[in-house]
Design an enzyme around this catalytic site. Structure first.
Site, short mmCIF file in Angstrom:
data_model
loop_
_atom_site.label_atom_id
_atom_site.label_comp_id
_atom_site.label_asym_id
_atom_site.label_seq_id
_atom_site.Cartn_x
_atom_site.Cartn_y
_atom_site.Cartn_z
N HIS A 35 -2.55 8.13 3.33
CA HIS A 35 -1.40 8.98 3.02
C HIS A 35 -0.63 8.43 1.82
O HIS A 35 -0.46 7.22 1.68
CB HIS A 35 -0.42 9.01 4.20
CG HIS A 35 -0.85 9.85 5.35
ND1 HIS A 35 -1.88 9.50 6.19
CD2 HIS A 35 -0.37 11.02 5.82
CE1 HIS A 35 -2.01 10.42 7.13
NE2 HIS A 35 -1.11 11.36 6.94
N ASN A 66 -4.91 -0.04 3.82
CA ASN A 66 -4.18 1.07 4.43
C ASN A 66 -3.49 0.65 5.72
O ASN A 66 -2.29 0.88 5.91
CB ASN A 66 -5.18 2.21 4.70
CG ASN A 66 -4.52 3.54 4.98
OD1 ASN A 66 -3.31 3.64 5.05
ND2 ASN A 66 -5.34 4.56 5.14
#
Length: 250
Positions: A35, A66
DNA sequence: CTGTCCCTC
DNA sequence: GAGGGACAG
C-alpha cells in the site's frame, strides 16, 4: 472499526483497462502488494479502507520491507497524528538510476502480463503541524528491499533531492524557509525490535480463534526470547479462558 | 500491524 | 469466485 479481512485487492475501475494492474501480475512474482496510502490509516471507514486496496494504490514491494521497516514507518506516522494537530503524508515509488560502467542507467523489473514496474525505492514526505510551532517536514527514500532495524534518519534526504528524483515539486505552496526538520523536533524514532514483535504477537493473539492457535502464538515469545509485558500477559490469560470455555462455538 | 497461501462453500 | 482461517515477519 473497519477490518482489512473484509477488503480485497482489485483493479481500480477508474483506471483504463489498458493501464491497470491485476492481482495475477503479483502471484508468484516474488513481490508483495504494498500500500501507498496504508489500510491502517483508514480504520474509520470500511469503504475508505476498501479503497486503499485498489491496485492503483499498490506497488510491488519487497515483503520483508513491507511487513517490517515500512510497516514501522507507517506506525510512526500514525503515532505522529496523535501528537500533532495535522499530519500530511505523501508516499510513492521511485525508479532511480544506478551506475553501469561509464554511464548511469535506470533499470527495474516488470512483473506479470501487465508488466507492472517494480520500483527501486519508495519515498515518503511527512509534514506535521501544531499550533504555535513551525511546520515541520522531512523526506525519506527507502530502497525496495529488506531493511531490518536501521534508523529512519538513515534514509532522510533533503526535500530538494527527492523533488529532483521524483520529477515534481512537493508542497510548492509551503514556504520551506519557515519549516523545521521534523526529525529534530520529533526524533523520527521507529519501534525497536522487541516492542515491534510484541505488538504483532498481541495482534495475533487477539485474532486467535482456537486455543491451539493462541498457545502457538504464545510460544513465539519463548522462541524469540521476548519478555511479554503486563498487557500481553493479561491478554493471553483472557484469551485462554475465553477459548477453553467454549471449545467449539457454532 | 504488514502480507501470502490454502481450504471450503 | 468469494470468504475465512492458518500462518509468517
Amino acid at each position: 472499526p473497519a477490518n482489512r479481512k473484509h477488503s480485497k485487492f482489485r483493479p481500480d475501475p477508474d483506471v483504463d483497462p489498458m493501464f491497470t494492474a491485476h492481482n495475477e501480475d503479483y502471484w508468484k512474482s516474488g513481490w508483495s502488494r504494498g500500500h501507498m496510502a496504508p489500510a491502517g490509516d483508514n480504520k474509520f471507514s470500511q469503504e475508505a479502507m476498501n479503497d486503499t486496496f485498489l491496485l492503483s494504490n499498490i506497488v510491488p514491494q519487497n515483503l520483508d520491507n513491507n511487513a517490517g521497516f515500512w510497516n514501522r514507518f507507517e506506525m510512526y506516522c500514525r503515532d505522529l497524528a496523535s501528537r500533532f494537530e495535522d499530519v500530511y503524508v505523501l508516499s510513492g515509488p521511485l525508479y532511480l538510476p544506478t551506475q553501469d560502467g561509464q554511464q548511469k542507467v535506470v533499470k527495474y523489473p516488470v512483473i506479470g502480463g501487465s508488466e507492472v514496474a517494480v520500483p527501486t525505492h519508495l519515498y515518503k514526505v511527512v509534514v506535521a503541524e501544531r499550533f504555535n510551532t513551525p511546520t515541520s517536514i522531512a523526506a525519506f527514500v527507502v530502497p525496495n528491499q529488506r531493511i531490518g532495524y536501521q534508523n529512519l534518519t538513515d534514509f532522510q534526504v533533503p526535500i530538494k533531492d527527492l523533488e529532483k528524483s521524483a520529477g515534481f515539486s512537493i508542497y510548492p505552496q509551503l514556504d520551506r524557509s519557515k519549516t523545521k526538520n521534523l526529525c529534530e523536533l520529533d526524533s523520527c524514532k521507529l519501534l525497536g525490535k522487541n516492542e515491534f514483535e510484541l505488538y504483532f504477537i498481541g495482534r495475533k493473539l487477539q485474532s486467535a480463534r482456537t486455543l491451539e492457535r493462541a498457545e502457538k502464538v504464545w510460544k513465539e515469545l519463548e522462541e524469540k526470547n521476548l519478555k511479554p509485558d503486563q498487557y500481553l500477559v493479561d491478554l493471553y490469560a483472557k484469551k485462554k479462558e475465553e477459548l477453553s470455555a467454549k471449545p467449539s462455538e457454532e
